[in-house]
Design a protein around this motif. Sequence first.
Motif, PDB file in Angstrom:
ATOM      1  N   LEU A 120      36.513  34.472  30.964  1.00 41.05           N
ATOM      2  CA  LEU A 120      35.981  33.732  32.105  1.00 41.05           C
ATOM      3  C   LEU A 120      35.203  34.663  33.037  1.00 41.05           C
ATOM      4  CD1 LEU A 120      39.140  31.566  32.878  1.00 41.05           C
ATOM      5  CD2 LEU A 120      37.034  30.786  31.781  1.00 41.05           C
ATOM      6  N   LEU A 121      35.705  35.867  33.226  1.00 38.47           N
ATOM      7  CA  LEU A 121      34.986  36.843  34.054  1.00 38.47           C
ATOM      8  C   LEU A 121      33.649  37.226  33.428  1.00 38.47           C
ATOM      9  CD1 LEU A 121      37.713  39.341  35.345  1.00 38.47           C
ATOM     10  CD2 LEU A 121      36.342  37.749  36.695  1.00 38.47           C
ATOM     11  N   GLU A 122      33.602  37.276  32.122  1.00 39.02           N
ATOM     12  CA  GLU A 122      32.339  37.586  31.446  1.00 39.02           C
ATOM     13  C   GLU A 122      31.290  36.512  31.748  1.00 39.02           C
ATOM     14  OE1 GLU A 122      33.730  37.942  27.458  1.00 39.02           O
ATOM     15  OE2 GLU A 122      34.043  40.119  27.598  1.00 39.02           O
ATOM     16  N   VAL A 123      31.732  35.257  31.771  1.00 33.41           N
ATOM     17  CA  VAL A 123      30.823  34.174  32.137  1.00 33.41           C
ATOM     18  C   VAL A 123      30.323  34.380  33.556  1.00 33.41           C
ATOM     19  CG1 VAL A 123      30.644  31.702  32.596  1.00 33.41           C
ATOM     20  CG2 VAL A 123      31.852  32.500  30.555  1.00 33.41           C
ATOM     21  N   MET A 124      31.239  34.692  34.472  1.00 31.45           N
ATOM     22  CA  MET A 124      30.862  34.837  35.882  1.00 31.45           C
ATOM     23  C   MET A 124      30.042  36.092  36.151  1.00 31.45           C
ATOM     24  SD  MET A 124      34.172  33.320  37.959  1.00 31.45           S
ATOM     25  CE  MET A 124      35.517  33.670  36.815  1.00 31.45           C
ATOM     26  N   LYS A 129      43.107  45.981  36.351  1.00 33.13           N
ATOM     27  CA  LYS A 129      42.276  47.189  36.312  1.00 33.13           C
ATOM     28  C   LYS A 129      41.469  47.269  35.023  1.00 33.13           C
ATOM     29  CE  LYS A 129      46.065  50.053  34.513  1.00 33.13           C
ATOM     30  NZ  LYS A 129      47.096  51.044  34.861  1.00 33.13           N
ATOM     31  N   ARG A 130      41.931  46.627  33.976  1.00 36.70           N
ATOM     32  CA  ARG A 130      41.196  46.597  32.709  1.00 36.70           C
ATOM     33  C   ARG A 130      39.799  46.029  32.883  1.00 36.70           C
ATOM     34  NH1 ARG A 130      42.802  41.845  28.901  1.00 36.70           N
ATOM     35  NH2 ARG A 130      41.579  40.892  30.586  1.00 36.70           N
ATOM     36  N   ASP A 131      39.652  45.098  33.832  1.00 37.87           N
ATOM     37  CA  ASP A 131      38.393  44.371  33.984  1.00 37.87           C
ATOM     38  C   ASP A 131      37.549  44.872  35.138  1.00 37.87           C
ATOM     39  OD1 ASP A 131      39.150  42.864  31.814  1.00 37.87           O
ATOM     40  OD2 ASP A 131      39.893  41.184  32.997  1.00 37.87           O
ATOM     41  N   ILE A 132      37.782  46.094  35.577  1.00 37.25           N
ATOM     42  CA  ILE A 132      36.979  46.657  36.663  1.00 37.25           C
ATOM     43  C   ILE A 132      35.500  46.635  36.314  1.00 37.25           C
ATOM     44  CG2 ILE A 132      36.406  48.855  37.780  1.00 37.25           C
ATOM     45  CD1 ILE A 132      39.380  49.350  38.158  1.00 37.25           C
ATOM     46  N   ASP A 133      35.165  46.836  35.039  1.00 33.88           N
ATOM     47  CA  ASP A 133      33.754  46.854  34.648  1.00 33.88           C
ATOM     48  C   ASP A 133      33.062  45.530  34.961  1.00 33.88           C
ATOM     49  OD1 ASP A 133      35.417  45.692  32.626  1.00 33.88           O
ATOM     50  OD2 ASP A 133      33.769  45.846  31.188  1.00 33.88           O
ATOM     51  N   LYS A 192      44.548  51.344  44.421  1.00 35.77           N
ATOM     52  CA  LYS A 192      43.808  52.592  44.612  1.00 35.77           C
ATOM     53  C   LYS A 192      42.627  52.671  43.648  1.00 35.77           C
ATOM     54  CE  LYS A 192      44.584  57.598  44.968  1.00 35.77           C
ATOM     55  NZ  LYS A 192      43.594  58.095  43.988  1.00 35.77           N
ATOM     56  N   LEU A 193      42.851  52.300  42.393  1.00 32.23           N
ATOM     57  CA  LEU A 193      41.774  52.330  41.403  1.00 32.23           C
ATOM     58  C   LEU A 193      40.667  51.338  41.746  1.00 32.23           C
ATOM     59  CD1 LEU A 193      43.846  52.554  38.082  1.00 32.23           C
ATOM     60  CD2 LEU A 193      42.432  54.350  39.103  1.00 32.23           C
ATOM     61  N   LEU A 194      41.054  50.158  42.194  1.00 36.58           N
ATOM     62  CA  LEU A 194      40.070  49.148  42.571  1.00 36.58           C
ATOM     63  C   LEU A 194      39.233  49.627  43.755  1.00 36.58           C
ATOM     64  CD1 LEU A 194      42.365  46.004  42.260  1.00 36.58           C
ATOM     65  CD2 LEU A 194      40.354  46.463  40.841  1.00 36.58           C
ATOM     66  N   LYS A 195      39.899  50.239  44.728  1.00 32.96           N
ATOM     67  CA  LYS A 195      39.167  50.750  45.887  1.00 32.96           C
ATOM     68  C   LYS A 195      38.186  51.836  45.469  1.00 32.96           C
ATOM     69  CE  LYS A 195      39.705  52.833  50.443  1.00 32.96           C
ATOM     70  NZ  LYS A 195      40.641  53.315  51.487  1.00 32.96           N
ATOM     71  N   GLU A 196      38.633  52.740  44.618  1.00 34.82           N
ATOM     72  CA  GLU A 196      37.761  53.834  44.170  1.00 34.82           C
ATOM     73  C   GLU A 196      36.553  53.312  43.405  1.00 34.82           C
ATOM     74  OE1 GLU A 196      41.285  57.237  43.761  1.00 34.82           O
ATOM     75  OE2 GLU A 196      40.498  56.227  41.977  1.00 34.82           O
ATOM     76  N   ALA A 197      36.731  52.161  42.728  1.00 29.93           N
ATOM     77  CA  ALA A 197      35.631  51.572  41.963  1.00 29.93           C
ATOM     78  C   ALA A 197      34.709  50.734  42.849  1.00 29.93           C
ATOM     79  CB  ALA A 197      36.186  50.706  40.844  1.00 29.93           C
TER      80      ALA A 197
END
Length: 272
Positions: free
Chosen positions: A107-111, A129-133, A174-179
């Motif tokens: 679903l994120l790929e669609v969005m 965190k897997r989907d940060i990209d 923390k990882l999300l913020k850094e990204a």
Amino acid sequence: MAYTLEHKTPKSMLNKGTGFLSGYSHSLNPYAGCSFGCSYCYVRRMPVATFRDQEWGTWVDAKDGAADVFRKELKRARNNGPVTIFMSSSTDPYQPAEAKAGITRSLLEVMANDPPDFLLVQTRSPLVKRDIDLLVRLGNRVRVSMTVETDREDVRRQFTPGTPAIEARLRTLKLLKEAGVPTQATIAPVLPCTDGFPHKLRPLVERICIDDYFMGDGSGGRRTRSLGIERLYGEMGLKEWYGREAYRYVYDRFLETFPPEQVFISQQGFEP
């Protein structure tokens, strides 16, 4: 918690935003059911659960082909105005089944390719965190709302033993913020915590949402009360934390650490 996973083919994916989610045009649930099985989950008293013979937390339905259905619905929804999506309202989009089924990622790929006006991702799982990209591609059109009800592991194990550890959620923030992914920590429902809780979150987020059973379960706390949650407080000798004013204590502690404009209460904190 052990659970059975079934695969269903959905006829639709987008639901109209109503009630607590009236600030959104739609809600989006990649799964039905949730294996986290939180003791206080208000969904236990909703039709999706009460009409099922299995206990809440022991079954999950993965919506196969969800992305194709959603892609078409998203295009149609745009004809009616801005599209703002709350994912998810009655399940965790990153519960354990997602690691293999990948419905949420699809679903994120669609969005990512066809962004809505706004997307809020509500989860308590470090798997996000897997989907940060994909999340970074949505820029300011997305906010990840990470549930962190307490900073006490003993409390987490009492109320939500099937959920990820608190420290793992903090590392994910923390990882999300850094990204550069917009995030908030959602203390919902407020559970017994330490006075140092705000200081643990201060370096990780610039937005806090505080909610409790009485404001957030859609029934003034009646759904939660029917689940016998007060007993869990009693077993830990923490009954003073079960009440309409308990959230005020936590709210006041956060205002000592965060600017007032960064601390939101209940529905306001979930708005786009």
